[in-house]
Design a protein around this motif. Structure first.
Motif, PDB file in Angstrom:
ATOM      1  N   ALA A 178       0.814  -1.214   0.000  1.00  0.00           N
ATOM      2  CA  ALA A 178       0.000   0.000   0.000  1.00  0.00           C
ATOM      3  C   ALA A 178       0.845   1.260   0.000  1.00  0.00           C
ATOM      4  N   GLU A 179       2.005   1.208   0.661  1.00  0.00           N
ATOM      5  CA  GLU A 179       2.854   2.387   0.746  1.00  0.00           C
ATOM      6  C   GLU A 179       3.557   2.682  -0.574  1.00  0.00           C
ATOM      7  N   ALA A 180       3.497   1.734  -1.494  1.00  0.00           N
ATOM      8  CA  ALA A 180       4.156   1.934  -2.792  1.00  0.00           C
ATOM      9  C   ALA A 180       3.261   2.640  -3.794  1.00  0.00           C
ATOM     10  N   GLU A 309      -9.937   1.217  12.296  1.00  0.00           N
ATOM     11  CA  GLU A 309      -8.828   0.267  12.322  1.00  0.00           C
ATOM     12  C   GLU A 309      -7.822   0.549  11.204  1.00  0.00           C
ATOM     13  N   LEU A 310      -8.335   0.770  10.007  1.00  0.00           N
ATOM     14  CA  LEU A 310      -7.448   1.023   8.863  1.00  0.00           C
ATOM     15  C   LEU A 310      -6.739   2.360   8.989  1.00  0.00           C
ATOM     16  N   THR A 314      -2.665   2.530   8.768  1.00  0.00           N
ATOM     17  CA  THR A 314      -1.969   3.312   7.747  1.00  0.00           C
ATOM     18  C   THR A 314      -1.319   4.581   8.296  1.00  0.00           C
ATOM     19  N   GLY A 315      -1.409   4.777   9.627  1.00  0.00           N
ATOM     20  CA  GLY A 315      -0.731   5.901  10.251  1.00  0.00           C
ATOM     21  C   GLY A 315      -1.480   7.210  10.225  1.00  0.00           C
ATOM     22  N   LEU A 316      -2.754   7.196   9.823  1.00  0.00           N
ATOM     23  CA  LEU A 316      -3.527   8.439   9.826  1.00  0.00           C
ATOM     24  C   LEU A 316      -3.852   8.880  11.251  1.00  0.00           C
TER      25      LEU A 316
END
Length: 331
Positions: A178-180, A309-310, A314-316
């Motif tokens: 996802a980070e890509a 949770e997401l 994802t760091g939000l």
């Protein structure tokens, strides 16, 4: 049928013809509150910040059909570009209620902002390829699925909102990193041009911009609201905790009217489309082609919990928040 009155200031139309700022309402303002006001014929004005997209058709339809008047309310609706403007306006008291995507509300709650979700907004149709949001690539793109966008640039209307969340989760479910995925902030009206010019590899567009892009040759490879999270509720109506505590009867009246309006739009999808010109300048020729969302009456708590949770994954947000702190208990 009640006729919707239009008043307020109007800013320049966006490239796709959507109004940036306008207001609408009807009836006469009165000192009484909520349903009590409806009994003596007076109306309480409530201000609501909304966004010029198909998602908010029910609140305009409810005003037109007199649903809010039946609950003693006169709506003063103001269109803004997004939740980034609406959330602080609700906090400051400029708006009594606001419309925002769930992720933005989750982030706000995690940062200690005094706000709560009070009424549901749009929900995915759950139908892949027939939802109101699409992940689109140029017709000649080699990408066939979201998995092919690892390392590619994807336009979203605002960074750090629900579109980031569903795209990253979709890519993760497809086995990608996802980070890509390189997310790029592009306003909805500009997405089609950016895709055609090759400045981005894909766009995540909602209606009417998704249909406009498809008509120009873009190809859908993923339904980001329908696929990654079951029965995803994308957005909703919220208020400050001060408003909720100080005027619970007004909030109850708004919530009741909003739920009825959502149900009316769900039961009358063609009327929901017909109301769009009241607050936008969507080309009438494409209105019949639009995919409209579902409009549930109840807040989808399970979907909201998954977004929380997401957002943490994802760091939000730094840590998972309690969904009961975000969603008002109207039992």
């Amino acid at each position: 049928m009640k006729t919707l009155g239009i008043r307020g200031s109007v800013a320049a139309a966006a490239a796709a013809g959507l109004l940036v700022l306008t207001s609408c309402g009807g009836g006469e303002e009165g000192p009484a509150e909520g349903d009590d006001a409806a009994q003596d014929g007076s109306l309480t004005q409530v201000s609501v910040g909304v966004i010029p997209i198909v998602d908010v058709a029910p609140i305009y339809l409810g005003a037109q059909e007199g649903i809010f008047e039946e609950h003693g309310l006169e709506l003063d609706l103001t269109l803004a570009q997004g939740g980034a403007a609406i959330i602080p306006a609700v906090q400051s008291g400029d708006f009594d209620f606001g419309f925002s995507n769930i992720t933005s509300l989750v982030i706000g709650q995690s940062q200690g902002l005094p706000l709560q979700l009070v009424a549901p907004g749009p929900q995915t149709t759950g139908n892949v390829g027939e939802d109101f949001s699409s992940l689109l690539v140029p017709e000649d793109s080699d990408a066939e699925s979201i998995a092919d966008l690892e390392g590619q640039s994807v336009a979203v209307n605002t960074l750090n909102n629900i579109n980031d969340t569903v795209l990253k989760e979709g890519l993760t479910q497809a086995g990608g990193d996802a980070e890509a995925m390189n997310l790029v902030e592009v306003a909805f009206p500009d997405m089609g041009g950016q895709l055609e010019s090759g400045n981005v590899d894909a766009i995540m567009a909602v209606e009417p911009f998704a249909t406009l892009a498809k008509d120009a040759g873009a190809r859908e490879i993923y339904s980001p609201y329908a696929e990654p999270i079951e029965d995803l509720m994308i957005a909703g109506y919220f208020a400050s905790t001060d408003r909720i505590e100080e005027d619970p009867e007004l909030v109850d009246s708004f919530v009741a009217a909003m739920k009825e309006s959502q149900q009316y739009a769900e039961d009358n999808p063609e009327e929901a489309k017909e109301i769009l010109p009241e607050y936008s300048e969507i080309d009438p020729e494409i209105i019949d082609s639009l995919n409209m969302p579902r409009f549930p009456q109840e807040i989808n708590v399970e979907s909201t919990e998954r977004i929380i949770e997401l957002s943490e994954q994802t760091g939000l947000i730094d840590e998972v928040i309690d969904v009961n702190d975000l969603v008002r208990d109207d039992s």
